[in-house]
Design an enzyme around this catalytic site. Sequence first.
Site, PDB file in Angstrom:
ATOM      1  N   HIS A  63       0.757  -1.039   0.077  1.00 56.56           N
ATOM      2  CA  HIS A  63      -0.105  -0.060  -0.104  1.00 56.56           C
ATOM      3  C   HIS A  63       0.931   1.325  -0.069  1.00 56.56           C
ATOM      4  CE1 HIS A  63       0.901  -0.515   4.184  1.00 56.56           C
ATOM      5  NE2 HIS A  63       0.488   0.698   4.415  1.00 56.56           N
ATOM      6  N   HIS A  65       1.144   3.915   2.060  1.00 58.27           N
ATOM      7  CA  HIS A  65       1.839   4.835   3.125  1.00 58.27           C
ATOM      8  C   HIS A  65       3.294   4.744   2.870  1.00 58.27           C
ATOM      9  CE1 HIS A  65      -1.941   4.186   5.714  1.00 58.27           C
ATOM     10  NE2 HIS A  65      -1.999   5.171   5.119  1.00 58.27           N
ATOM     11  N   ASP A  67       6.014   4.797   4.899  1.00 50.26           N
ATOM     12  CA  ASP A  67       6.961   3.536   5.522  1.00 50.26           C
ATOM     13  C   ASP A  67       7.055   2.237   4.559  1.00 50.26           C
ATOM     14  OD1 ASP A  67       4.368   3.320   6.535  1.00 50.26           O
ATOM     15  OD2 ASP A  67       5.279   2.066   8.145  1.00 50.26           O
ATOM     16  N   HIS A  68       6.212   2.368   3.663  1.00 52.44           N
ATOM     17  CA  HIS A  68       6.019   1.040   2.826  1.00 52.44           C
ATOM     18  C   HIS A  68       6.457   1.229   1.178  1.00 52.44           C
ATOM     19  CE1 HIS A  68       4.160  -1.478   5.673  1.00 52.44           C
ATOM     20  NE2 HIS A  68       3.678  -0.370   6.213  1.00 52.44           N
ATOM     21  N   HIS A 141      -7.126  -2.190   5.807  1.00 53.24           N
ATOM     22  CA  HIS A 141      -6.533  -1.161   6.196  1.00 53.24           C
ATOM     23  C   HIS A 141      -7.157   0.174   5.767  1.00 53.24           C
ATOM     24  CE1 HIS A 141      -2.619   0.319   8.136  1.00 53.24           C
ATOM     25  NE2 HIS A 141      -2.108   1.187   6.894  1.00 53.24           N
ATOM     26  N   ASP A 209       0.339  -4.321   7.312  1.00 52.50           N
ATOM     27  CA  ASP A 209      -0.808  -3.580   7.792  1.00 52.50           C
ATOM     28  C   ASP A 209      -2.308  -3.817   7.469  1.00 52.50           C
ATOM     29  OD1 ASP A 209       1.684  -2.174   8.078  1.00 52.50           O
ATOM     30  OD2 ASP A 209       0.918  -0.009   7.544  1.00 52.50           O
ATOM     31  N   HIS A 267       7.548  -4.999  11.579  1.00 52.89           N
ATOM     32  CA  HIS A 267       6.966  -3.688  11.526  1.00 52.89           C
ATOM     33  C   HIS A 267       6.377  -3.427  12.919  1.00 52.89           C
ATOM     34  CE1 HIS A 267       3.279  -1.152  10.447  1.00 52.89           C
ATOM     35  NE2 HIS A 267       3.851  -0.849   9.111  1.00 52.89           N
TER      36      HIS A 267
END
Length: 316
Positions: A63, A65, A67-68, A141, A209, A267
């Site tokens: 996804h 976000h 941090d990914h 999510h 997530d 994570h």
Amino acid sequence: MSVRELVVLGTSSAVPTRHRNHNGYLLRWDGEGFLFDPGEGTQRQMLHAGVSAHDVTWICVTHFHGDHCLGVPGVIQRIARDKVNHEVRAAYPASGEIYWRRLRNATAFADTDVISPRPVSGEVVRWPSGPVTLTARPLSHPVQSYGYRVDEPGGRRMLPEELTRRGVRGPMVGELQRRGSLTMPDGSTVTLDECSAPRPGQSAAFVMDTRLCDGAFALAEGVDLLVIESTFLSDESALAAQYGHLTAAQAGQIAAACGVRRLVLTHFSERYTTADEPRFVDEVRKSYAGEVVTARDLMRVPVPKRADYQIQRATK
């Protein structure tokens, strides 16, 4: 040489810490390299881990976000700079196409044409990839998110004692494997089923997530290696539900229900330190009795050796 291992490049959620980089995971599998969720700093972590851009054949984003995915520009530009000449397929939620395009062309650089986008939509998407199949399924999510699974097809293993008993030797073994049966000099027939046993294919899943959902269980079902987020401990379960994350206890529930062989927790929220790792394992142990790994940056986790038997549910 056949290599099946997880190279952990980063293990922190939301923001990096002094000891944990943003997410990043390279699953090496017999010449294929699945780079999952390259967060900020992934390119440098790859150098520390001793893996290169040439090892990457897939970039799989769960996804969009930060941090990914904030490491995507650096990884792609490194692929271009190092003149990787094989196709690198990129899987990501189709609903985030605008973010993919921004990351794909974040700065000026001498571009490469080896990046091949594979936007994901729907309930189940599968792609053949060398010796395995890559499957994507939706998770739960606040933004659209997909988990991924790698599966080797099942096969058969030869039984030497049965081959000897029936007089099958040398080139005859290969012929039996190709044709499924042999006619022996005495006129008898030997079948492949008589001289072999089922050999389960190996598998690995990557679940980031998400809240508890059907997709997480479907991805994890029967896998040899499950890499799964465990952002919080149970005392923050309300926060986990609010932000669409799992607790360590919930990760253990998934692993137990699905008969996972080796569970890798990652994570972690920045509120926890390495000193808290035993607490994560304690929560998992409430439901799961199998092998647990609390991931740390630059760790290498092998896919468990092949199991030629029916895996029992790892529950207490």
